[in-house]
Design a protein around this motif. Structure first.
Motif, PDB file in Angstrom:
ATOM      1  N   ILE A  91       0.834  -1.199   0.000  1.00  0.00           N
ATOM      2  CA  ILE A  91       0.000   0.000   0.000  1.00  0.00           C
ATOM      3  C   ILE A  91       0.870   1.250   0.000  1.00  0.00           C
ATOM      4  O   ILE A  91       0.583   2.223  -0.711  1.00  0.00           O
ATOM      5  CB  ILE A  91      -0.958  -0.025   1.202  1.00  0.00           C
ATOM      6  N   SER A  92       1.936   1.238   0.773  1.00  0.00           N
ATOM      7  CA  SER A  92       2.831   2.386   0.837  1.00  0.00           C
ATOM      8  C   SER A  92       3.442   2.682  -0.529  1.00  0.00           C
ATOM      9  O   SER A  92       3.526   3.844  -0.950  1.00  0.00           O
ATOM     10  CB  SER A  92       3.936   2.130   1.864  1.00  0.00           C
ATOM     11  N   ARG A  93       3.845   1.643  -1.255  1.00  0.00           N
ATOM     12  CA  ARG A  93       4.419   1.827  -2.594  1.00  0.00           C
ATOM     13  C   ARG A  93       3.370   2.389  -3.549  1.00  0.00           C
ATOM     14  O   ARG A  93       3.654   3.311  -4.320  1.00  0.00           O
ATOM     15  CB  ARG A  93       4.950   0.487  -3.107  1.00  0.00           C
ATOM     16  N   GLY A  94       2.166   1.866  -3.487  1.00  0.00           N
ATOM     17  CA  GLY A  94       1.107   2.391  -4.353  1.00  0.00           C
ATOM     18  C   GLY A  94       0.811   3.841  -4.079  1.00  0.00           C
ATOM     19  O   GLY A  94       0.625   4.643  -5.010  1.00  0.00           O
ATOM     20  N   MET A  95       0.773   4.222  -2.798  1.00  0.00           N
ATOM     21  CA  MET A  95       0.493   5.617  -2.450  1.00  0.00           C
ATOM     22  C   MET A  95       1.605   6.539  -2.929  1.00  0.00           C
ATOM     23  O   MET A  95       1.350   7.674  -3.346  1.00  0.00           O
ATOM     24  CB  MET A  95       0.305   5.743  -0.941  1.00  0.00           C
ATOM     25  N   ALA A  96       2.848   6.069  -2.879  1.00  0.00           N
ATOM     26  CA  ALA A  96       3.966   6.891  -3.349  1.00  0.00           C
ATOM     27  C   ALA A  96       3.826   7.190  -4.836  1.00  0.00           C
ATOM     28  O   ALA A  96       4.068   8.325  -5.287  1.00  0.00           O
ATOM     29  CB  ALA A  96       5.286   6.178  -3.068  1.00  0.00           C
ATOM     30  N   ILE A  97       3.401   6.193  -5.613  1.00  0.00           N
ATOM     31  CA  ILE A  97       3.204   6.407  -7.051  1.00  0.00           C
ATOM     32  C   ILE A  97       2.071   7.404  -7.283  1.00  0.00           C
ATOM     33  O   ILE A  97       2.177   8.315  -8.119  1.00  0.00           O
ATOM     34  CB  ILE A  97       2.910   5.068  -7.750  1.00  0.00           C
ATOM     35  N   VAL A  98       0.972   7.235  -6.539  1.00  0.00           N
ATOM     36  CA  VAL A  98      -0.167   8.142  -6.693  1.00  0.00           C
ATOM     37  C   VAL A  98       0.243   9.579  -6.370  1.00  0.00           C
ATOM     38  O   VAL A  98      -0.089  10.519  -7.110  1.00  0.00           O
ATOM     39  CB  VAL A  98      -1.336   7.697  -5.797  1.00  0.00           C
ATOM     40  N   ARG A  99       0.974   9.786  -5.280  1.00  0.00           N
ATOM     41  CA  ARG A  99       1.397  11.139  -4.922  1.00  0.00           C
ATOM     42  C   ARG A  99       2.299  11.745  -5.989  1.00  0.00           C
ATOM     43  O   ARG A  99       2.202  12.940  -6.303  1.00  0.00           O
ATOM     44  CB  ARG A  99       2.114  11.119  -3.569  1.00  0.00           C
TER      45      ARG A  99
END
Length: 407
Positions: free
Chosen positions: A192-200
């Motif tokens: 989830i943390s990796r996905g959020m980093a891409i989204v940001r």
């Protein structure tokens, strides 16, 4: 004469995964309200109860009842807590109404039609990679691929992030499973943390470089009397789109293909009239929706529903998969009929929490079914689907079919 086994709901039972409907029919008849120990609340199986409780103002979608996540969880997983506290399911009613007012124009039927050419191109490109004849795992090679590519394309997110977004969506869905162990929950966090980093990163880039006909740019610009989406709301919304815009369409398309192949007379009707593809998707979601566990709501106050006491803060489970096969809903509920004229699409939810991406999901599935069956005049099931162990969905990890581009 054999005695039926005692009624017991086990969502991971292989026989339930393959065909849940015989057991659900028994529950409707013998125990329409059932206390599920693992989930910690009552399950309702009948249509009348599910619809009444979906409209019940004393049931909400927020398991924290507005209290937010506990301090220890915020401390351990601050990114995840911020993500969930700003999503459409967790925000207070006033904030939810504001967000939906801003977002509804972007996801209405007319608005999503602007993306039809892009959706058709993505689906055609994926089908072009499949063989003209032979055996194909349609789940891994097609249905799992196209929805996340569509969402990534509409948001203009680089395609090399697609595998990470698939994992991101599955991890987010897994965290809502009642009874998930602390170890299972923690294992989802790095993904989830990796996905959020891409989204940001995508949001930051789009602020600096707005793009035409781009959903991310439209979301950044969405405002009502200067009341714009906050950065936290944007990240949560894009994450929600990746989940809602991929899993529903992926699993729903798999079920539609399987159910049509199991009902060749219905597939023949669709081949004769491809305009029924969207109707076929809706009828599939009515007839055999892909959930493993029922929809969950939470009692915002204690109250009695019939003879059942629903306690504040406890989950209440609504088994819509059972409700839509209830003879009280449709006299011929066990008949799969893609020409059926539905008066609503309750499988996408009801009221304020009706699925924001329903129009997009229906358009994608329509194009996918039309394109697949136009490409292959001959399609048949090549083996039993292999179901995975996802805690929420009856996922088809493998679905072998045999295809031929020749009639």
């Amino acid at each position: 004469m054999t005695t039926p086994a005692p009624l017991r709901y086990d969502p991971m039972d292989p026989s339930f995964t393959k065909d849940p409907h015989p057991l659900l029919a028994r529950f409707r008849e013998e125990s329409p309200v059932y206390h599920w120990e693992q989930g910690g609340g009552y399950i309702f199986f009948r249509y009348r109860d599910c619809m009444a409780l979906l409209r019940e103002s004393r049931l909400g979608v927020d398991p924290t009842l507005g209290a937010g996540f506990p301090p220890e969880l915020k401390s351990a997983f601050p990114e995840f807590a911020a993500l969930r506290e700003n999503d459409l399911f967790m925000v207070p009613p006033a904030a939810h109404a504001r967000l939906r007012k801003l977002l509804n124009p972007t996801f209405g039927p007319r608005a999503v039609e602007a993306h039809r050419p892009k959706v058709k191109a993505i689906i055609a490109a994926l089908l072009d990679k499949l063989p003209k004849e032979g055996e194909v795992d349609i789940s891994t090679e097609f249905t799992r691929q196209y929805p996340v590519r569509v969402i990534a394309s509409i948001l203009n997110i680089p395609s090399d992030h697609v595998p990470e977004f698939v994992a991101f969506a599955e991890a987010l869905i897994s965290t809502i499973m009642p009874g998930l162990s602390p170890e299972q929950f923690a294992a989802c966090m790095p993904i989830i943390s990796r996905g959020m980093a891409i989204v940001r990163a995508v949001i930051a880039d789009r602020r600096a470089n707005p793009m035409p006909n781009d959903l991310t740019t439209e979301l950044i610009n969405a405002c009502d009397e200067q009341d714009r989406l906050s950065d936290a709301e944007l990240v949560s919304l894009v994450a929600g789109l990746l989940v809602g815009g991929t899993d529903t369409t992926y699993h729903g398309t798999n079920q539609a293909i399987l159910t049509l192949l199991q009902h060749p007379e219905q597939l023949a009707i669709l081949r004769d009239d491809p305009s029924l593809a969207r109707n076929a998707f809706d009828e599939t979601l009515r007839f055999n929706i892909f959930g493993r566990v029922p929809m969950v709501r939470y009692a915002t106050e204690s109250f009695a529903y019939g003879d059942v006491h629903l306690e504040r803060g406890r989950p209440v489970f609504l088994f819509l998969m059972s409700a839509f096969r209830d003879p009280e809903y449709l006299a011929d509920a066990n008949t799969y009929d893609i020409r059926r004229q539905h008066t609503g699409t309750h499988w996408f939810g009801l009221g304020p929490h009706f699925c924001l991406g329903a129009s997009l999901a229906r358009m994608e599935a329509e194009i996918a079914l039309q394109s697949l069956f136009a490409r292959y005049p001959t399609i048949e099931i090549a083996g039993e689907p292999v179901y995975g162990m996802h805690p929420i969905m009856r996922t088809m990890d493998q679905f072998p079919i045999r295809v031929s581009a020749s009639a």
